[in-house]
Write an enzyme that holds these catalytic residues in place. Structure first.
Site, PDB file in Angstrom:
ATOM      1  N   ASP A 169       0.836  -1.203   0.000  1.00 54.13           N
ATOM      2  CA  ASP A 169       0.000   0.000   0.000  1.00 54.13           C
ATOM      3  C   ASP A 169       0.875   1.261   0.000  1.00 54.13           C
ATOM      4  OD1 ASP A 169      -2.295   1.537   0.147  1.00 54.13           O
ATOM      5  OD2 ASP A 169      -3.123   0.498   1.896  1.00 54.13           O
ATOM      6  N   ASP A 193     -10.985   1.647  -3.186  1.00 58.99           N
ATOM      7  CA  ASP A 193     -11.521   1.306  -1.864  1.00 58.99           C
ATOM      8  C   ASP A 193     -13.045   1.273  -1.890  1.00 58.99           C
ATOM      9  OD1 ASP A 193      -9.086   1.010  -0.743  1.00 58.99           O
ATOM     10  OD2 ASP A 193      -9.076   2.894   0.362  1.00 58.99           O
TER      11      ASP A 193
HETATM   12  C1  DGJ Z   1      -5.871   1.757   1.890  1.00 64.26           C
HETATM   13  C2  DGJ Z   1      -6.234   0.558   1.056  1.00 64.26           C
HETATM   14  O1  DGJ Z   1      -6.707   0.965  -0.179  1.00 64.26           O
HETATM   15  C3  DGJ Z   1      -7.251  -0.283   1.797  1.00 64.26           C
HETATM   16  O2  DGJ Z   1      -7.638  -1.361   1.006  1.00 64.26           O
HETATM   17  C4  DGJ Z   1      -6.667  -0.737   3.098  1.00 64.26           C
HETATM   18  O3  DGJ Z   1      -5.583  -1.606   2.842  1.00 64.26           O
HETATM   19  C5  DGJ Z   1      -6.207   0.449   3.901  1.00 64.26           C
HETATM   20  N1  DGJ Z   1      -5.354   1.314   3.163  1.00 64.26           N
HETATM   21  C6  DGJ Z   1      -5.495  -0.002   5.147  1.00 64.26           C
HETATM   22  O4  DGJ Z   1      -4.990   1.043   5.861  1.00 64.26           O
END
Ligand code: DGJ
Length: 689
Positions: free
Chosen positions: A441, A505
């Site tokens: 990430d 997300d």
């Molecule tokens: C952002 C990501 O896009 C999410 O899927 C998740 O992993 C969160 N970060 C976790 O902090």
């Protein structure tokens, strides 16, 4: 005349006037080209009020040669020198590519233009490299990978925001420039470097179009310009911070690659080139024949609340519905109870995992699932042991307070000791446990991207690549997912070293339909992370049926990201059924030809076609305007083959449950659709008889 052939296309590069021009790029030409005719047809009349020779527009236009549009190169030296006049200095074939060398010895500049045309797909790759052959430092403010001539003026740009990525918008290129800048230090949600320029009104299946993408995960610019003589150009390149790129004598800079493809059949014609290209050349074939396992991701199920018993129960249910990989998302490492602390401390939290990750991993693997782990290696929180010990390890400008993003700082990976410390932590985790997958990430924009007082956005992007590469080399069996607050890092350069992109997300299936449609122009379905989320959606609050969530996720690299303990038995059974269909049709979904279909407003439709049949998806986003829906005309089928049609989504009022018809009939008459409310979906399977 230099010639490249590939994907049913020919490209001719002419350097007769001492400058390289893209003299022809279009349908394949016979072996014996009429060079004189190509040259004659490329001539342009020069209108009044311009320089005598008109605009010196070519593959790498320069102000110093009489180009008054946006030049491909902007540089300067301390002594005031900024004018270059690059002239043809040779050409050579290198592998499948042609390399054209331009030099201006007086200015101390040599530029090589590398042009490739992938023989299979016809996707072109343009890249330029500059060497400072002078005796003193050379500052580069802008350098395009290439300048491409445009035949049409309708520009489609990719944009959006966190949680609504890959949205497209169109505008006409009137006069002057359209500039799309990304200054976030990652590929970005709002200005990712993708564009299509085509005939006004180009559609999914019609119209000439040129698709362009800059393969780069940092600051970047795409620009489109109408010159004063009416011609048009597109350029792509890296955006530098002021004074960021200065080359010492003998040093070189190479741009990211500008990928481009032509289509005579709209956006689908582009995907027909880009998808096979990504499969073979960007991924190097490494996903071929490697079924994409169904992921279970813990994020929207439990967020930071990690408790071994709960996690085991989730894994049990995930296995029961058919998941094949269990990804432990954010919240597992020392002190991480919310998003304000602990990035940088990549050791399991002893409060949550008193015996380390081993017991959970053993449980997950005991169920037959692969184990995956979330990390955010490029970042650290102020409240972390890492920054407590090394407060200066961030990218920062001395004496300046920088704004935080999600409460965190970017680590200065250009410093060897920082990259080493992060590598060592990740390497230790992967060495200690059978971890098959990392979700990588990256959750903040870069600001104050300076290292030791020098701008460092460019070097930081390269350092992030180097860290991924090093980890991959040390653990070649580990797959990596590219994530940046959802789909903020989706590009071909990161995809060379990753296996999946977390698209967004936003797991609301109705928003997902448009997110996935925008994503699908340049990327094939098997790299598109798509999850069955909770209802109501955690990002939009909308309630949707399990069926719509699952059918929407089935058309990518499918996963589940919800607390399945709260699902009813009927929902879990339905989820298991749709996951089983995903597995049954995985080879088709991830190896077939994906075609977006023209559906009426308020709906999104597409299909995936393979040798043995097809899957067709129609999603109703809005209430039907009329009392019925127009039949859905299909594409890409074998006209003479007979297909057994089956509606996989049972619906009252469905005019058709099963039937058999030829591809020709289905393309002309279309599939009759059931009546669908907003959020309703119809999915058909067509089996070639
Ligand atoms: C952002 C990501 O896009 C999410 O899927 C998740 O992993 C969160 N970060 C976790 O902090």
């Amino acid at each position: 005349m230099l010639r490249l052939d590939g994907g049913g296309q020919t490209m001719l590069l002419n350097s007769r006037a001492g400058r390289p021009t893209l003299a022809y790029w279009g349908p394949a030409l016979p072996a014996d080209i009429d060079a004189a005719a190509v040259e004659a047809l490329g001539a342009r009349a020069v209108g009044g009020g311009q320089l005598d020779a008109g605009e010196a527009f070519d593959l790498f236009p320069e102000a110093g040669r009489g180009f008054t549009g946006h030049p491909a190169l902007a540089l300067s030296r301390e002594n005031g020198g900024f004018v270059t006049q690059l002239a043809f200095a040779g050409a050579r074939a290198e592998g499948e590519d042609q390399v054209i060398v331009l030099a201006d010895p007086a200015a101390g500049v040599e530029v090589s233009l590398r042009i490739g045309l992938d023989p299979g797909s016809g996707v072109a790759a343009f890249r330029s490299r500059l060497v400072n052959t002078g005796a003193d430092p050379l500052r580069i403010d802008w350098m395009a990978a290439a300048a491409l001539p445009l035949a049409h003026d309708e520009v489609m740009l990719w944009g959006g925001r966190w949680s609504l990525e890959f949205q497209t918008g169109r505008q006409r290129l009137a006069d002057g420039l359209i500039v799309k800048d990304n200054r976030t230090g990652r590929t970005s949600h709002h200005a990712p470097p993708f564009a299509v320029v085509g005939q006004p009104g180009f559609g999914e299946a019609h119209g000439e179009a040129l698709g362009v993408h800059l393969g780069w995960s940092g600051d970047a610019r795409l620009l489109f310009e109408r010159l004063r003589d009416g011609r048009m150009q597109a350029q792509g390149g890296e955006l530098f911070l002021p004074g960021e790129l200065t080359l010492a004598p003998g040093e070189a800079y190479e741009t990211p690659i500008l990928y481009a493809a032509r289509s005579e059949a709209g956006l689908n014609g582009l995907s027909d080139r880009f998808h096979p290209f990504v499969r073979r050349r960007i991924l190097g074939g490494r996903l071929a024949g490697k079924p994409r396992p169904v992921n279970f991701n813990t994020w929207e199920a439990i967020y930071f609340r990690h408790e071994l018993g709960e996690l085991k129960a989730l894994a049990d249910l995930a296995a029961e519905v058919g998941a094949e990989r269990f990804v432990l998302d954010d919240g597992w490492f020392e002190g991480r109870d919310d998003d304000t602390t602990s990035l940088g401390d990549w050791r399991p939290d002893p409060r949550k995992y008193p015996d380390g990750l081993g017991p959970l991993i053993d449980h997950v693997r005991g169920l037959g699932l692969e184990f995956g782990l979330w990390v955010e290696p490029e970042m650290a929180n102020a409240a972390s042991q890492l920054l407590a010990a090394h407060p200066d390890w961030t990218l920062h400008a001395e004496g300046r307070r920088q704004p935080l993003g999600r409460g965190q700082y970017v680590l200065d990976l250009t410093r060897a000791e920082v990259a080493e410390a992060i590598f060592a932590q990740l390497d230790a985790l992967l060495a200690a446990h059978p971890i098959g997958y990392l979700k990588w990430d990256m959750n903040r924009d870069l600001t104050h991207a300076a290292s030791h007082g020098r701008p460092a956005s460019h070097r930081q992007t390269l350092a992030a690549y180097a860290l991924i590469d090093r980890l991959r080399a040390a653990h070649p069996a580990v797959e990596i997912e590219s994530c940046a607050s959802g789909g903020g890092r989706a590009d071909y350069e990161v995809l060379k070293r990753t296996d999946r992109i977390w698209t967004s997300d936003n797991n609301d299936p109705l928003d997902r339909q448009s997110i996935q449609r925008g994503f699908s122009v340049f990327f094939p379905p098997e790299v598109m992370g798509a999850h069955v989320g909770p209802s109501p959606s955690h990002t939009t609050g909308r309630r949707t049926s399990l069926a719509t969530r699952a059918w929407t996720a089935l058309f990518g690299h499918m996963g589940i990201e919800a607390d399945v303990r709260g699902f009813s038995d009927a929902e879990r059974a339905q989820l298991a059924e749709i996951i089983a269909l995903y597995k049954q049709h995985r080879a088709l979904l991830h190896g077939g030809r994906m075609l977006r279909l023209e559906a009426e407003p308020g709906a999104i439709a597409f299909m995936v076609v393979g040798a043995a049949g097809a899957l067709v998806s129609y999603a109703r986003l809005e209430t039907m305007r009329h009392a019925g829906l127009a039949p859905l005309r299909l594409a890409g089928l074998d006209p003479d083959a007979r297909y057994r049609i089956r509606l996989l989504t049972p619906a009252r009022n469905a005019p058709l449950g099963t039937a058999t018809a030829t591809g020709r009939l289905l393309e002309v008459m279309g599939l009759p659709l059931p009546l669908l409310g907003p959020g309703g979906m119809a999915v058909f399977h067509l089996e070639r008889a």
